[in-house]
Design an enzyme around this catalytic site. Structure first.
Site, mmCIF file in Angstrom:
data_model
loop_
_atom_site.group_PDB
_atom_site.id
_atom_site.type_symbol
_atom_site.label_atom_id
_atom_site.label_comp_id
_atom_site.label_asym_id
_atom_site.label_seq_id
_atom_site.Cartn_x
_atom_site.Cartn_y
_atom_site.Cartn_z
ATOM 1 N N LYS A 1 0.856 -1.189 0.000
ATOM 2 C CA LYS A 1 0.000 0.000 0.000
ATOM 3 C C LYS A 1 0.885 1.228 0.000
ATOM 4 O O LYS A 1 1.994 1.199 0.533
ATOM 5 C CB LYS A 1 -0.896 0.029 1.248
HETATM 6 N N1 GLU Z 1 -7.232 0.172 -3.375
HETATM 7 C C1 GLU Z 1 -8.031 -0.955 -3.699
HETATM 8 C C2 GLU Z 1 -8.139 -1.884 -2.510
HETATM 9 O O1 GLU Z 1 -7.968 -1.472 -1.381
HETATM 10 C C3 GLU Z 1 -7.591 -1.659 -4.971
HETATM 11 C C4 GLU Z 1 -6.196 -2.215 -4.943
HETATM 12 C C5 GLU Z 1 -5.706 -2.708 -6.301
HETATM 13 O O2 GLU Z 1 -6.462 -2.741 -7.248
HETATM 14 O O3 GLU Z 1 -4.516 -3.061 -6.342
HETATM 15 O O4 GLU Z 1 -8.477 -3.025 -2.633
#
Ligand code: GLU
Length: 420
Positions: free
Chosen positions: A106
């Site tokens: 993240k």
């Molecule tokens: N930010 C989104 C999540 O928390 C998508 C993450 C992604 O597609 O890599 O799942």
């Protein structure tokens, strides 16, 4: 601060609870709970008036045993290292529970995008991509949208990376615009999986969504799509909110129309004849289904005792504190956890990444069919594990499945003593 205010501590607590059902020594649990590495940087950017500004930025690579690190980048003034660690960990177990060949990561940048012009946002995004470029790559670490980031930011990241690497590499980032290598269905994917999870749960209880009343907290990319799709399935959405407030209409709100209203006015408040309510009133509304689809930690144990919905499907990441989970379990409120319910976003990110590697595009029908199969298979497996192993909490059952998959990959990689 009570532990509930620390998302990373909450995640570790959830993992400890699930680890009790897994064949793992207690001294091995740390490898499930702590990130492999954490990167932080200070990004310097030139503002439109020529002055310089600095923002803090993070990228946490939590676990890469199952594949390249994967996870969004969040722009928010409340981003902090503890939160980014927690969100990166959630991505590991989210990808594992829907069986995608990804690890978890993240990113976050500490600032309020509303205070910056579009040109300034572009400079911040390109500075982020430049700073973390050595980490990124279609086989290394693949960012995606999260709160306050979307196609525009992903297109900038792709372009920055490709310029610096002197190549084309659309798979370095997902959630791009279609013309820049994005996928059909990616924008709607998270709200779609929330809807599928709700439908599956209602089916299990022989209940119909037809006529069920629904409250949706957060009318952004996830909440607005889930509200619209649930409305299509015959549910009555009676209350929705955004950061400016909530609206309530017992006869039902037309989500597609609210979406148009919000696009024009910037808020859901003031829509039609709906009454204005507070966010707390929305979360404790007398409805059949509650979908928290905004930010984390919105329901603590105190609020949990006032929740009237008997089903909660988590659109946001980490909307319930562990203490809230305990209260809701005691009250037999069924919670479909974030790592499964909102996994549609990263699932279609995976389809986008596959298409980028194939240099080929799939139709929207093919994407939505594959998404449907992925989420319903994962849902069925979660129910099976919950029943066979007598794990009452669906969150714990989902974590058990995910942890076992991650541990198996670690064992096969020689990063864990052989078991069994
Ligand atoms: N930010 C989104 C999540 O928390 C998508 C993450 C992604 O597609 O890599 O799942």
């Amino acid at each position: 601060m009570p532990p509930d205010d620390h998302p990373f501590e909450s995640l570790r607590e959830q993992l400890d609870t699930a680890a009790r059902y897994v064949d793992i020594e207690s001294d091995e649990r740390a490898m499930l709970k702590y990130p492999e590495r954490m990167h932080e940087a200070t990004l310097t950017l030139e503002l439109d008036d020529g002055s310089l500004d600095q923002v803090r930025a993070y990228r946490v690579q939590f676990n890469g045993a199952r594949g390249p690190y994967k996870g969004g980048i969040r722009y928010h003034p409340a981003v902090d290292p503890d939160e980014v660690r927690a969100l990166a960990g959630l991505m590991v177990y989210k990808c594992a529970v829907v069986d995608l060949p990804f690890g978890g990561a993240k990113g976050g940048v500490v600032f309020d995008p509303q205070d910056y012009s579009e040109r300034e946002l572009e400079r911040i995004t390109r500075a982020y991509a430049t700073e973390f470029r050595p980490l990124l790559g279609a086989d290394r670490d693949i960012p995606a949208p999260d709160i306050n980031t979307g196609q525009r930011e992903m297109n900038w990241i792709k372009d920055t990376y490709e310029c610096l690497e002197n190549t084309t590499a659309p798979g370095v980032v997902t959630g791009k615009a279609i013309e820049s290598g994005g996928s059909e269905g990616r924008v709607e994917a998270t709200g779609r999986s929330v809807t599928i999870a709700a439908r599956e749960l209602f089916d299990r209880f022989d209940r119909s969504l037809e006529g069920a009343t629904v409250a949706v907290q957060g009318f952004g990319n996830v909440g607005s799509v889930a509200a619209t799709l649930l409305d299509d399935l015959g549910a009555t959405v009676v209350t929705v909110s955004d950061s400016t407030g909530a609206i309530f209409d017992p006869t039902g709100i037309d989500p597609a129309d609210v979406d148009r209203f919000k696009a024009e006015t910037g808020t859901v408040v003031g829509y039609g004849d709906a009454d204005e309510r507070t966010n707390t009133e929305l979360l404790t509304a007398d409805v059949d289904l509650l979908i928290p689809a905004a930010v984390g930690n919105v329901i603590d144990d105190e609020l949990a005792s006032d929740v009237q919905a008997d089903v909660i499907v988590e659109g946001a990441n980490g909307p319930l504190t562990p203490a809230a989970d305990d209260v809701l379990d005691d009250r037999d409120v069924v919670v479909v956890p974030d790592i499964l319910a909102n996994a549609g976003g990263v699932t279609v990110s995976y389809f986008e990444w596959v298409q980028n590697r194939q240099r080929f595009s799939w139709s929207e029908d093919r994407i939505n069919d594959a998404l449907e199969t992925t989420i319903t298979d994962a849902f069925d497996e979660m129910i099976r594990v919950s029943e066979d192993r007598e794990i009452p909490s669906l969150r714990t059952a989902a974590f058990v499945i995910a942890i076992e998959r991650v541990l198996t990959a670690m064992e096969q990689a020689g990063k864990r003593a052989k078991h069994g």
